[in-house]
Each structure stands twice: as structure tokens, then as C-alpha cells.
Write a protein that holds these residues in place. Structure first.
Motif, mmCIF file in Angstrom:
data_model
loop_
_atom_site.group_PDB
_atom_site.id
_atom_site.type_symbol
_atom_site.label_atom_id
_atom_site.label_comp_id
_atom_site.label_asym_id
_atom_site.label_seq_id
_atom_site.Cartn_x
_atom_site.Cartn_y
_atom_site.Cartn_z
ATOM 1 N N ILE A 63 49.366 70.535 47.369
ATOM 2 C CA ILE A 63 48.515 70.733 48.546
ATOM 3 C C ILE A 63 47.208 71.390 48.116
ATOM 4 N N VAL A 64 46.106 70.727 48.405
ATOM 5 C CA VAL A 64 44.767 71.269 48.155
ATOM 6 C C VAL A 64 44.087 71.434 49.507
ATOM 7 N N LYS A 65 43.835 72.666 49.899
ATOM 8 C CA LYS A 65 43.278 72.919 51.225
ATOM 9 C C LYS A 65 41.757 72.753 51.223
ATOM 10 N N SER A 66 41.266 72.258 52.341
ATOM 11 C CA SER A 66 39.835 72.038 52.488
ATOM 12 C C SER A 66 39.095 73.366 52.611
ATOM 13 N N ALA A 67 37.919 73.413 51.998
ATOM 14 C CA ALA A 67 37.081 74.612 52.097
ATOM 15 C C ALA A 67 36.146 74.548 53.303
ATOM 16 N N ASN A 68 36.101 73.384 53.949
ATOM 17 C CA ASN A 68 35.185 73.198 55.084
ATOM 18 C C ASN A 68 35.948 72.648 56.282
ATOM 19 N N MET A 69 36.534 73.526 57.072
ATOM 20 C CA MET A 69 37.295 73.119 58.247
ATOM 21 C C MET A 69 36.355 72.695 59.373
ATOM 22 N N GLN A 70 36.711 71.602 60.032
ATOM 23 C CA GLN A 70 35.897 71.093 61.135
ATOM 24 C C GLN A 70 36.192 71.840 62.433
ATOM 25 N N GLU A 71 35.250 71.738 63.352
ATOM 26 C CA GLU A 71 35.492 72.242 64.705
ATOM 27 C C GLU A 71 36.305 71.192 65.455
ATOM 28 N N LYS A 72 37.339 71.632 66.144
ATOM 29 C CA LYS A 72 38.195 70.703 66.878
ATOM 30 C C LYS A 72 37.445 70.140 68.085
ATOM 31 N N LYS A 124 48.670 71.608 62.296
ATOM 32 C CA LYS A 124 49.279 71.806 63.613
ATOM 33 C C LYS A 124 48.271 72.166 64.707
ATOM 34 N N ASP A 125 47.179 72.827 64.320
ATOM 35 C CA ASP A 125 46.178 73.207 65.320
ATOM 36 C C ASP A 125 45.407 71.998 65.851
ATOM 37 N N TRP A 126 45.552 70.859 65.185
ATOM 38 C CA TRP A 126 44.888 69.633 65.644
ATOM 39 C C TRP A 126 45.690 68.896 66.713
ATOM 40 N N VAL A 127 46.943 69.301 66.932
ATOM 41 C CA VAL A 127 47.753 68.618 67.950
ATOM 42 C C VAL A 127 47.286 69.091 69.317
ATOM 43 N N PRO A 128 46.658 68.218 70.119
ATOM 44 C CA PRO A 128 46.101 68.662 71.397
ATOM 45 C C PRO A 128 47.196 68.935 72.428
ATOM 46 N N SER A 129 46.852 69.717 73.446
ATOM 47 C CA SER A 129 47.842 70.112 74.446
ATOM 48 C C SER A 129 47.540 69.590 75.847
ATOM 49 N N SER A 130 46.366 68.994 76.054
ATOM 50 C CA SER A 130 46.010 68.496 77.384
ATOM 51 C C SER A 130 46.892 67.306 77.760
ATOM 52 N N PRO A 131 47.183 67.130 79.059
ATOM 53 C CA PRO A 131 47.992 65.984 79.494
ATOM 54 C C PRO A 131 47.406 64.662 79.015
ATOM 55 N N GLY A 132 48.260 63.781 78.502
ATOM 56 C CA GLY A 132 47.821 62.461 78.054
ATOM 57 C C GLY A 132 47.267 62.423 76.648
ATOM 58 N N THR A 133 47.262 63.583 75.960
ATOM 59 C CA THR A 133 46.745 63.614 74.594
ATOM 60 C C THR A 133 47.884 63.774 73.589
ATOM 61 N N SER A 134 47.599 63.461 72.346
ATOM 62 C CA SER A 134 48.598 63.568 71.273
ATOM 63 C C SER A 134 47.878 63.497 69.933
ATOM 64 N N LEU A 135 48.622 63.640 68.862
ATOM 65 C CA LEU A 135 48.077 63.472 67.519
ATOM 66 C C LEU A 135 48.570 62.138 66.983
ATOM 67 N N TYR A 136 47.665 61.183 66.855
ATOM 68 C CA TYR A 136 48.031 59.863 66.346
ATOM 69 C C TYR A 136 48.190 59.927 64.836
ATOM 70 N N ILE A 137 49.223 59.263 64.326
ATOM 71 C CA ILE A 137 49.563 59.289 62.901
ATOM 72 C C ILE A 137 49.472 57.866 62.356
ATOM 73 N N ARG A 138 48.660 57.660 61.332
ATOM 74 C CA ARG A 138 48.467 56.326 60.775
ATOM 75 C C ARG A 138 48.870 56.311 59.297
ATOM 76 N N PRO A 139 50.131 55.970 58.979
ATOM 77 C CA PRO A 139 50.517 55.714 57.584
ATOM 78 C C PRO A 139 50.072 54.299 57.197
ATOM 79 N N PHE A 140 49.588 54.118 55.971
ATOM 80 C CA PHE A 140 49.201 52.772 55.541
ATOM 81 C C PHE A 140 49.232 52.669 54.022
#
Length: 355
Positions: free
Chosen positions: A7-16, A123-139
Motif C-alpha cells: 500500500i502506497v498512500k497518496s500525498a495529495n488527497m482530493q476534496e470529496k 471509506k470516507d469516499w462512501v457517500p451517505s446521502s439517499p440514492g448514493t453509493s460507491l461504485y466499484i469497477r474491477p477490470f
């Protein structure tokens, strides 16, 4: 054999993004998962790294022959918990798609562990508002620099994460669908049962025509006779006909949807007759004319349940349930999303908690 995850963590976290700014598939989290494959070596070097562009050789075979497969699933916030919905089914289907495209299989249990680790980090990217979710795209993409028409000897397997809102902007507002009578999506023996890129880009012309005429998507007919209903571009399709639910049978050219599977299981549990069979567009039109077409809805990871309010076929309009969502469509949506978000008891053990 399990391999140590780096695991290499990012040094520049984005604003959600703010809940009202979440659009489907436009925002991506700070990290992604990558694993490589080489013939004779197998899958190796699993790692979570900062999200950034890839460096690929211009001769990489993905660019020339489209050897690629992908999946789509979601993570949902349930209070302090994060839940996945039947993720093992997605990895099973990914391997089925890979087999069809001559791509080496992944270790499903091992990759599930890597996915959970990635979600824990994000985990902080998983939204909590109704109708929202964290989409996962394996490819998986073919990466060998080689112009020979043969399966690649090297691959990359990756997982992207993207916070999303509803797939269709209208949410549960019934959509209009154009029945495609010219182009073909897939045929038995082709790649229609696989989740691979070419199946989708080859649909763009038909979708453009549908959009220009005010439709949200395309309903595909079989590629041989252009009569039998198969699926919508982004969903499997169901019809409630005189109290019975009918959906096209899996025939080798229809994607085996996880939401489709879940709907069939729920209908059987509720005692509602459900049949998987061939159904022609002519038969459906006659049923509509006779007043027997009570509801229509699509099923898929992106939309979950999408009610269909109108089908347009050769200039004929089939208005369904007066453009209103049907009682069964609403119940299925409420039940599946309730299980996905932890608001309803999961008696089927469909959800997997990311601890």
C-alpha cells in the motif's frame, strides 16, 4: 497462494464532492488497486497506489484487439458500516467473462480481500446521502506490446472506486426505451454473455438514435430474427403480464445480471409467478394492445430497478402503467435497496460487511 499487498498512500488527497455534485462515473477516489500477470509467472505484485494515469506501450494489445473484461458493483454506507451486495457473484462473472476472452482467471477469494482493503482505505469516499453509493469497477486489460492476433501474455487487473448518484437523472421516474430494429448487440456464440468493452461501444449508434428521439436507452432484439427481446443496453428487462413476471431466458447472448438473479429469487419467495422464456416483440405488443402489460422494469447494478413507462417500436408506442412506477417495481426497489443499505434484514445473506 496469498501474496502480500503493498500500500502506497497518496500525498495529495482530493476534496470529496458535495452530495448534490455527484455524477455517475465522473469522480474517482485517491487510490486504486493494480495487479499484474505474466504467462509462466501468474498474477503478481498486488498493490494499492495513488490514482494516476497509466503508462502503456502504444502496441499494447488492448488498443488493437480489445481483449478486456470488467465488472460493476457497489459499496453502501449503513450508519457506521460499509456493505457490499453479493460481491462474490461479480468476481465469478468476471472469471466467466475472462474465460470467453482468453484472459487468465483471478483468485476470487484473494481479490475479494484486496477489494476490502482498498475500500477500508477509501471509506470516507462512501457517500451517505439517499440514492448514493460507491461504485466499484474491477477490470482487466491486455498489455503485451504485440500486433499478432493472439491472446496477450501479460495483463493488468485494476479496481477503480467512484462515488455515484442515480444512474438515470430522473431516479425512479419511468423511462422511455427505443426498441432497436436495425443494429445487433450480440448473438449466441459471440461475446454477449461476457462483460467486455466492445459490447458497449458497438451500441453507441443505436443509443444516439434513441437519445435523439427522447428515449433513455435501447431495447435489443435477437441478432438472428430481430424478433425476440434480449436486454436493455445497461439492464436486464422484466415484464409483468397479467400477474406473471416474464424475463428473457439466458441464451448465451444475454448478460447474467446479479440484480436480475436477485429479483427472480425475491419473486419466487413472494409467491409471484416468474418465467424465464423467449418473448417476441410482436407478442409483447399484442399483450399491450389487449391490456395485459401491467409493468416493465430494468434491473442492473447501476440503476438497481428502473421502471419503464414507454416502449417505442417501429413508430408504435407502448405506454405502460400510464407512465407511473408499478407497485411491484417499487416493492422490488425498496426491498433490494433496503437490503443493500442495511435498512432491511438481510435474510438471504446477500451483503458482505467491510470490517
Amino acid at each position: 497462494m496469498s501474496q502480500e499487498l503493498t500500500i502506497v498512500k497518496s500525498a495529495n488527497m482530493q476534496e470529496k464532492p458535495q452530495p448534490d455534485q455527484i455524477r455517475f462515473g465522473r469522480n474517482f477516489t485517491d487510490h486504486l488497486f493494480i495487479m499484474d500477470y505474466e504467462t509462466g509467472k501468474g498474477w503478481y505484485e498486488p498493490r494499492i497506489v495513488p490514482y494516476e494515469p497509466l503508462m502503456l506501450d502504444p502496441a499494447a494489445m488492448i488498443f488493437h484487439y480489445g481483449q478486456t473484461v470488467f465488472e460493476g458493483l457497489k459499496a453502501y454506507r449503513s450508519g457506521d458500516r460499509i456493505l457490499l451486495f453479493r460481491p462474490e457473484k461479480n468476481f465469478e462473472r468476471l472469471n466467466r467473462s475472462s474465460e470467453r476472452l482468453s484472459i487468465p482467471p483471478i483468485d476470487e477469494e484473494q481479490v475479494m480481500g484486496y477489494l476490502k482493503e482498498l475500500i477500508r482505505l477509501e471509506k470516507d469516499w462512501v457517500p451517505s446521502s439517499p440514492g448514493t453509493s460507491l461504485y466499484i469497477r474491477p477490470f482487466i486489460i491486455a498489455t503485451e506490446p504485440n500486433l499478432s492476433v493472439t491472446p496477450s501474455k501479460t495483463y493488468k487487473f485494476m479496481i477503480l472506486l467512484s462515488p455515484v448518484g442515480p444512474y438515470f437523472s430522473g431516479g425512479l421516474t419511468p423511462v422511455k426505451i427505443l426498441v432497436e430494429d436495425k443494429f445487433t448487440r450480440a448473438v449466441k456464440g459471440g461475446t454477449g454473455m461476457a462483460k467486455t468493452a466492445g459490447n458497449y461501444s458497438s451500441a453507441y449508434q443505436a443509443q444516439a438514435k434513441a437519445y435523439s428521439e427522447g428515449n433513455a436507452d435501447v431495447l435489443w432484439l435477437d441478432g438472428i430474427e430481430k424478433r425476440y427481446i434480449e436486454e436493455v443496453g445497461s439492464m436486464n428487462i422484466f415484464f409483468k403480464i397479467n400477474g406473471e413476471v416474464v424475463t428473457p431466458a439466458l441464451n448465451g447472448s444475454i448478460l447474467q445480471g446479479i440484480t436480475r438473479m436477485s429479483v427472480i429469487e425475491l419473486l419466487k419467495e413472494w409467491g409471484i409467478p416468474v418465467t424465464e422464456r423467449r418473448i417476441s416483440i410482436e407478442e409483447l405488443y399484442q399483450i399491450h394492445e389487449d391490456g395485459g402489460l401491467e409493468e416493465a422494469f430494468g434491473t442492473g447494478t447501476a440503476a438497481v430497478i428502473s421502471p419503464v413507462g414507454e416502449l417505442n417500436w417501429l413508430g408504435k408506442k407502448m405506454v405502460i402503467n400510464n407512465h407511473q412506477i408499478g407497485e411491484l417495481s417499487q416493492k422490488l426497489y425498496d426491498t433490494i435497496t433496503g437490503i443493500q443499505t442495511g435498512n432491511l434484514e438481510d435474510r438471504h445473506q446477500w451483503t458482505v460487511e467491510v470490517k
